[in-house]
Each structure stands twice: as C-alpha cells, then as structure tokens.
Design a protein around this motif. Structure first.
Motif, short mmCIF file in Angstrom:
data_model
loop_
_atom_site.label_atom_id
_atom_site.label_comp_id
_atom_site.label_asym_id
_atom_site.label_seq_id
_atom_site.Cartn_x
_atom_site.Cartn_y
_atom_site.Cartn_z
N ARG A 184 0.79 -1.17 -0.11
CA ARG A 184 0.15 -0.27 -0.14
C ARG A 184 0.90 1.23 0.09
NH1 ARG A 184 -2.15 -3.84 3.22
NH2 ARG A 184 -4.34 -4.38 2.72
N LYS A 185 0.30 2.29 -0.45
CA LYS A 185 0.80 3.59 -0.39
C LYS A 185 1.18 4.19 0.85
CE LYS A 185 -1.83 4.93 -3.89
NZ LYS A 185 -2.67 5.97 -4.67
N PRO A 186 2.05 4.85 1.13
CA PRO A 186 2.30 5.48 2.75
C PRO A 186 0.97 6.47 2.82
CG PRO A 186 4.15 5.87 1.37
CD PRO A 186 3.32 5.23 0.44
N LYS A 187 0.53 6.60 3.95
CA LYS A 187 -0.61 7.44 4.21
C LYS A 187 -0.34 8.73 4.85
CE LYS A 187 -3.46 3.32 5.15
NZ LYS A 187 -2.46 2.40 4.74
N ASN A 188 -1.09 9.74 4.43
CA ASN A 188 -0.75 11.06 5.11
C ASN A 188 -1.65 11.46 6.23
OD1 ASN A 188 0.14 13.71 5.37
ND2 ASN A 188 -0.49 14.58 3.55
N TRP A 189 -1.10 11.00 7.12
CA TRP A 189 -2.22 11.25 8.40
C TRP A 189 -2.23 12.76 8.93
CZ3 TRP A 189 -5.66 7.55 9.41
CH2 TRP A 189 -5.28 6.23 9.06
N LEU A 234 -7.35 11.19 7.65
CA LEU A 234 -6.07 11.08 6.57
C LEU A 234 -6.48 12.37 5.89
CD1 LEU A 234 -6.39 7.63 4.88
CD2 LEU A 234 -4.27 8.56 6.04
N GLN A 235 -5.27 13.06 5.21
CA GLN A 235 -5.29 14.33 4.52
C GLN A 235 -6.38 13.98 3.46
OE1 GLN A 235 -2.53 16.73 4.44
NE2 GLN A 235 -3.67 18.04 2.94
#
Length: 142
Positions: free
Chosen positions: A12-17, A24-25
């Motif tokens: 999975r892609k990294p998450k922008n929390w 999440l953003q």
C-alpha cells in the motif's frame, strides 16, 4: 465493487495522516450527536490539538497543521473563551497564523453556487489542512 481477498497482503502507498490512524489528509469526517452533547467542544479540542501538534485523546498528531474553523454557532467572544479555556487547561500555545476562524458568517447554503464559491475561496486563501464547519445544519437548508 472489488474483491477484498485480492487486496489483502498487497503493498500500500504511505498514508498522510492528519490524526494518526483516525483522519487522513482529504478525509471528510462528521461528528454527530444530539444537541448539547459536546460536539463543538470535541471539534474545538481536535482543532486545538491539530494546530499545536498535541495528542488528541489517544491519537497522535504527526505534525502541527494549519486549521480553519467556521464558527456558525456561538458568538465570537464565547468561541474565543472556549479555545482559551481548552488551551490553558492543556498548557498549549497556539502559534500565530496556525489557526484561523470565521465568526462573521452565521449561515450559508452550500448548495448555492455563490455561497459555495465564497467558502471555497476562503478555504483556499487560508491554506488550511483541516477545516471545521460548526454547526453543519447552518450550512444548508435541507
């Protein structure tokens, strides 16, 4: 529709929390409860934590972010007093320019193109990563 079994275990892609493991953003989150249940206080606490980088309840804030808060519910003095009380109780200082709010707008209709354009422009101009509408019922006529 998708088959979940084909996705389990895949990279999975990294998450922008914004709020670790909670928001999440780009997420849209709605806090709902009966009147006077504390939704505004919960929202203002989240806004305060997000703009200072302080932990929100049990969730970490990866880094402080800019917040825009549309206060459609209470007069400006009460709004500021609530934030001051919350900040003081946690011994937090809100960095200059990190949290903007609007108390002039008391109601608008998000389905009206003119109102929508105004709100969209205010959000864009603020450069905020997190936006609150308190209380949502004043943002539409449905």
């Amino acid at each position: 529709m998708k088959d979940i079994s084909l996705l389990i275990g895949k990279p999975r892609k990294p998450k922008n929390w914004i709020v670790q493991d909670l928001i999440l953003q780009g997420d849209q989150v709605l806090i709902t409860a009966p009147p006077k249940a504390g939704k505004s206080l919960l929202g203002s606490q989240l806004a305060l934590c997000a703009t200072t980088g302080h932990q929100f309840l049990r969730w970490l804030i990866p880094s402080p972010i800019k917040v825009l808060y549309f206060n459609l519910e209470v007069n400006e003095e009460i709004f500021v007093e609530r934030f001051e009380m919350q900040a003081n109780s946690l011994k937090l200082t809100v960095p200059p320019g990190s949290m903007l709010f609007d108390s002039e707008l008391r109601t608008f209709d998000i389905s009206c193109n003119l109102d929508f354009s105004l709100i969209k422009s205010m959000i864009k101009d603020s450069q905020a990563s997190l936006v609150f509408f308190d209380v949502l019922s004043r943002a539409h006529d449905v």
